[in-house]
Scaffold this motif. Structure first.
Motif, PDB file in Angstrom:
ATOM      1  N   THR A 185       0.818  -1.214   0.000  1.00 19.75           N
ATOM      2  CA  THR A 185       0.000   0.000   0.000  1.00 19.75           C
ATOM      3  C   THR A 185       0.856   1.270   0.000  1.00 19.75           C
ATOM      4  OG1 THR A 185      -0.188  -0.102   2.424  1.00 19.75           O
ATOM      5  CG2 THR A 185      -1.983  -1.077   1.132  1.00 19.75           C
ATOM      6  N   GLN A 186       2.171   1.111  -0.048  1.00 17.15           N
ATOM      7  CA  GLN A 186       3.084   2.248  -0.186  1.00 17.15           C
ATOM      8  C   GLN A 186       3.575   2.294  -1.626  1.00 17.15           C
ATOM      9  OE1 GLN A 186       6.016   1.580   2.910  1.00 17.15           O
ATOM     10  NE2 GLN A 186       4.906   2.913   4.310  1.00 17.15           N
ATOM     11  N   ILE A 187       3.204   3.341  -2.340  1.00 16.08           N
ATOM     12  CA  ILE A 187       3.481   3.461  -3.765  1.00 16.08           C
ATOM     13  C   ILE A 187       4.274   4.743  -4.013  1.00 16.08           C
ATOM     14  CG2 ILE A 187       2.461   3.481  -6.078  1.00 16.08           C
ATOM     15  CD1 ILE A 187       1.790   0.991  -4.398  1.00 16.08           C
ATOM     16  N   ILE A 217     -12.124   6.630 -10.768  1.00 14.38           N
ATOM     17  CA  ILE A 217     -11.245   5.651 -10.118  1.00 14.38           C
ATOM     18  C   ILE A 217     -10.592   6.240  -8.877  1.00 14.38           C
ATOM     19  CG2 ILE A 217      -9.048   4.417 -10.403  1.00 14.38           C
ATOM     20  CD1 ILE A 217      -9.910   3.926 -13.342  1.00 14.38           C
ATOM     21  N   LEU A 218     -10.098   7.461  -8.983  1.00 11.94           N
ATOM     22  CA  LEU A 218      -9.443   8.108  -7.840  1.00 11.94           C
ATOM     23  C   LEU A 218     -10.401   8.272  -6.657  1.00 11.94           C
ATOM     24  CD1 LEU A 218      -7.437  10.819  -9.800  1.00 11.94           C
ATOM     25  CD2 LEU A 218      -6.487   8.811  -8.638  1.00 11.94           C
ATOM     26  N   LYS A 219     -11.680   8.453  -6.947  1.00 11.02           N
ATOM     27  CA  LYS A 219     -12.659   8.635  -5.870  1.00 11.02           C
ATOM     28  C   LYS A 219     -12.983   7.344  -5.129  1.00 11.02           C
ATOM     29  CE  LYS A 219     -14.943  12.837  -7.526  1.00 11.02           C
ATOM     30  NZ  LYS A 219     -16.216  13.461  -8.012  1.00 11.02           N
ATOM     31  N   THR A 220     -12.557   6.200  -5.652  1.00 11.54           N
ATOM     32  CA  THR A 220     -12.787   4.935  -4.943  1.00 11.54           C
ATOM     33  C   THR A 220     -11.694   4.637  -3.931  1.00 11.54           C
ATOM     34  OG1 THR A 220     -11.514   3.486  -6.458  1.00 11.54           O
ATOM     35  CG2 THR A 220     -13.803   3.993  -7.071  1.00 11.54           C
ATOM     36  N   ILE A 221     -10.602   5.383  -3.969  1.00  8.71           N
ATOM     37  CA  ILE A 221      -9.428   5.057  -3.147  1.00  8.71           C
ATOM     38  C   ILE A 221      -9.600   5.564  -1.716  1.00  8.71           C
ATOM     39  CG2 ILE A 221      -6.934   5.373  -2.877  1.00  8.71           C
ATOM     40  CD1 ILE A 221      -6.758   5.746  -5.903  1.00  8.71           C
ATOM     41  N   PRO A 222      -9.432   4.700  -0.708  1.00 10.24           N
ATOM     42  CA  PRO A 222      -9.421   5.155   0.688  1.00 10.24           C
ATOM     43  C   PRO A 222      -8.055   5.764   1.000  1.00 10.24           C
ATOM     44  CG  PRO A 222      -9.129   2.779   0.610  1.00 10.24           C
ATOM     45  CD  PRO A 222      -9.299   3.235  -0.810  1.00 10.24           C
ATOM     46  N   TRP A 223      -7.921   7.057   0.795  1.00  7.52           N
ATOM     47  CA  TRP A 223      -6.608   7.704   0.846  1.00  7.52           C
ATOM     48  C   TRP A 223      -5.936   7.584   2.214  1.00  7.52           C
ATOM     49  CZ3 TRP A 223      -4.424   8.851  -3.588  1.00  7.52           C
ATOM     50  CH2 TRP A 223      -5.238   9.044  -4.713  1.00  7.52           C
ATOM     51  N   HIS A 224      -6.722   7.416   3.268  1.00  5.91           N
ATOM     52  CA  HIS A 224      -6.134   7.286   4.602  1.00  5.91           C
ATOM     53  C   HIS A 224      -5.497   5.918   4.817  1.00  5.91           C
ATOM     54  CE1 HIS A 224     -10.113   5.518   4.883  1.00  5.91           C
ATOM     55  NE2 HIS A 224      -9.782   4.937   6.027  1.00  5.91           N
ATOM     56  N   LYS A 225      -5.716   4.985   3.866  1.00  2.98           N
ATOM     57  CA  LYS A 225      -5.154   3.645   4.003  1.00  2.98           C
ATOM     58  C   LYS A 225      -3.999   3.382   3.046  1.00  2.98           C
ATOM     59  CE  LYS A 225      -9.336   1.379   5.731  1.00  2.98           C
ATOM     60  NZ  LYS A 225     -10.286   0.247   5.535  1.00  2.98           N
ATOM     61  N   VAL A 226      -3.676   4.354   2.217  1.00  3.47           N
ATOM     62  CA  VAL A 226      -2.581   4.173   1.259  1.00  3.47           C
ATOM     63  C   VAL A 226      -1.588   5.324   1.395  1.00  3.47           C
ATOM     64  CG1 VAL A 226      -4.041   2.916  -0.354  1.00  3.47           C
ATOM     65  CG2 VAL A 226      -3.805   5.388  -0.587  1.00  3.47           C
ATOM     66  N   SER A 262      -7.589  15.660  -1.297  1.00  3.56           N
ATOM     67  CA  SER A 262      -7.115  14.347  -0.841  1.00  3.56           C
ATOM     68  C   SER A 262      -5.683  14.383  -0.324  1.00  3.56           C
ATOM     69  CB  SER A 262      -7.227  13.321  -1.984  1.00  3.56           C
ATOM     70  OG  SER A 262      -8.561  13.215  -2.432  1.00  3.56           O
ATOM     71  N   GLY A 263      -5.090  15.570  -0.270  1.00  4.01           N
ATOM     72  CA  GLY A 263      -3.764  15.712   0.343  1.00  4.01           C
ATOM     73  C   GLY A 263      -2.603  15.783  -0.621  1.00  4.01           C
ATOM     74  N   PHE A 264      -2.839  16.272  -1.840  1.00  6.33           N
ATOM     75  CA  PHE A 264      -1.762  16.351  -2.831  1.00  6.33           C
ATOM     76  C   PHE A 264      -1.584  17.783  -3.343  1.00  6.33           C
ATOM     77  CE2 PHE A 264      -2.874  11.948  -2.724  1.00  6.33           C
ATOM     78  CZ  PHE A 264      -1.687  11.267  -2.967  1.00  6.33           C
ATOM     79  N   ILE A 265      -0.390  18.039  -3.823  1.00  8.44           N
ATOM     80  CA  ILE A 265      -0.064  19.330  -4.423  1.00  8.44           C
ATOM     81  C   ILE A 265       0.010  19.148  -5.929  1.00  8.44           C
ATOM     82  CG2 ILE A 265       1.692  21.128  -4.625  1.00  8.44           C
ATOM     83  CD1 ILE A 265       2.554  20.460  -1.764  1.00  8.44           C
ATOM     84  N   LEU A 310       3.837  18.286   4.162  1.00 13.06           N
ATOM     85  CA  LEU A 310       3.727  19.250   5.257  1.00 13.06           C
ATOM     86  C   LEU A 310       2.399  19.150   5.982  1.00 13.06           C
ATOM     87  CD1 LEU A 310       5.369  22.429   3.708  1.00 13.06           C
ATOM     88  CD2 LEU A 310       6.375  20.816   5.332  1.00 13.06           C
ATOM     89  N   ASN A 311       1.321  18.899   5.217  1.00 16.03           N
ATOM     90  CA  ASN A 311      -0.016  18.860   5.806  1.00 16.03           C
ATOM     91  C   ASN A 311      -0.553  17.459   5.977  1.00 16.03           C
ATOM     92  OD1 ASN A 311      -0.365  21.736   5.947  1.00 16.03           O
ATOM     93  ND2 ASN A 311      -0.601  21.720   3.711  1.00 16.03           N
ATOM     94  N   ASN A 312       0.312  16.427   5.795  1.00 17.91           N
ATOM     95  CA  ASN A 312      -0.123  15.055   5.942  1.00 17.91           C
ATOM     96  C   ASN A 312       0.738  14.306   6.950  1.00 17.91           C
ATOM     97  OD1 ASN A 312      -2.331  14.153   3.870  1.00 17.91           O
ATOM     98  ND2 ASN A 312      -1.022  15.572   2.785  1.00 17.91           N
ATOM     99  N   THR A 313       1.305  15.046   7.887  1.00 12.54           N
ATOM    100  CA  THR A 313       2.142  14.384   8.909  1.00 12.54           C
ATOM    101  C   THR A 313       1.350  14.143  10.165  1.00 12.54           C
ATOM    102  OG1 THR A 313       2.920  16.576   9.605  1.00 12.54           O
ATOM    103  CG2 THR A 313       4.245  15.397   7.996  1.00 12.54           C
TER     104      THR A 313
END
Length: 352
Positions: free
Chosen positions: A275-277, A291-300, A326-329, A349-352
């Motif tokens: 789950t680390q990509i 497709i991106l909206k199906t991803i549980p971003w807190h788990k990957v 979803s936490g991306f720049i 910076l905002n996902n730690t």
């Protein structure tokens, strides 16, 4: 108890009999509860342990795919799973085989162990051995991608031994966003291609990555869709209710529609055990945002993405807005040869 005591005190004897019956019922109830909990947990124990191992190497041991257990306690997916439903489940009345028809019909969750097993047993192909030479159509050492690989490589500070996922992998060589990462910098990963004929060519390349002949689901559960192969294979796409700006097949020119199985992106990651990509390349001719909206971003944990938006009905701004939420720049929108992509990097910076 002696018979004389019962004759002399019948009330006392009946009370003791009632107590004995109640005690037996209580013991049986406790036993049923314990056995039920064990049966529910048994189907998930192995899967839970696998999900925790998110830092596994890309190459998993062969035994990982030799799991012959194809039954699960599917209590959570059985309608009417109240008290009576649970008792029926306990007596195996509703035990279901883990089949493709079952997971599609019941829209099983993307992390359900039955979904993961179906992928592993029927769709996931292991990487080629390390000593197997690549079988490419050209010996050209130049970047095979339209330009995405160079941008991603710089963003990741020339990282080696990384892990990628490429959906829309074509034949694993032509316009590949990952072949140079693999052959020059010792990366490995997952290659997904839904076009059946093109996938055969992909398998022949001896890529050192997992390969799957599927599409990524537009829903957070497995689905089957009609897929339109195109004469220009890079334009093949899902047909049907999910519209894109992509043109439908041309009769007499393009191949006929085919039925293709789709799995959620997260299900594929769990099936591989990763789950680390470091890099996710998504190019599916118009269904990228769904497709991106199906991803549980807190788990990957995905570091970078390149997403094509040429045929996206929602447009580039909708894509960028969702990824930022979803936490991306957003690094920028690039007009590469043959494609237009937006590139994103995780906001550390905002996902730690």
């Amino acid at each position: 108890m002696r018979a004389g005591h019962c004759l002399s005190s019948p009330f006392r004897c009946k009370s003791l009999q009632h107590f004995s019956v109640c005690f037996v019922i209580l013991v049986m109830s406790i036993s049923l509860v314990l056995i039920y909990k064990r049966s529910v947990g048994h189907g998930y124990d192995e899967f839970s342990q696998r999900e925790k191992r998110t830092n596994l190497n890309a190459r998993m041991p062969a035994r990982f795919f030799n799991n012959n257990r194809n039954k699960y306690n599917l209590m959570d997916e059985t309608s009417g799973s109240g008290g009576l439903g649970k008792l029926k489940q306990f007596f195996n009345i509703y035990d279901k085989a883990c089949t493709l028809d079952y997971i599609n019909a019941n829209k099983l969750a993307q992390d359900h162990p039955c979904v993961i097993e179906i992928i592993r047993k029927h769709y996931l192909n292991e990487p080629s051995p390390p000593n197997a030479p690549l079988k490419l159509g050209s010996k050209d050492l130049n970047d095979r991608s339209p330009g995405q690989t160079g941008v991603i490589f710089r963003l990741l500070k020339n990282q080696t031994n990384g892990f990628f996922v490429e959906c829309g992998a074509l034949d694993g060589e032509y316009l590949s966003n990952t072949i140079d990462l693999e052959r020059k910098f010792n990366w490995s990963g997952v290659l997904i291609e839904a076009n059946p004929k093109v996938f055969e060519s992909l398998l022949s390349r001896n890529r050192k990555s997992w390969t799957l002949p599927i599409c990524l689901s537009l829903e957070p559960f497995p689905t089957q869709v009609k897929f339109q192969p195109k004469q220009n294979t890079g334009l093949s796409h899902i047909e049907g209710e999910a519209k894109t700006l992509q043109q439908p097949g041309v009769p007499g020119v393009d191949p006929d529609l085919v039925t293709v199985q789709c799995f959620p992106f997260y299900s594929v990651l769990l099936a591989v055990g990763r789950t680390q990509i470091d890099f996710f390349s998504l190019d599916v001719e118009g269904h990228e945002l769904k497709i991106l909206k199906t991803i549980p971003w807190h788990k990957v944990d995905i570091k970078t993405l390149t997403v094509e938006w040429d045929n996206l009905l929602e447009g580039q701004e909708a894509l960028s807005s969702f990824m930022e939420e979803s936490g991306f720049i957003r690094i920028g929108a690039f007009d590469f040869q043959y494609t237009r992509d937006v590139i994103f990097i995780k906001d550390l910076l905002n996902n730690t």
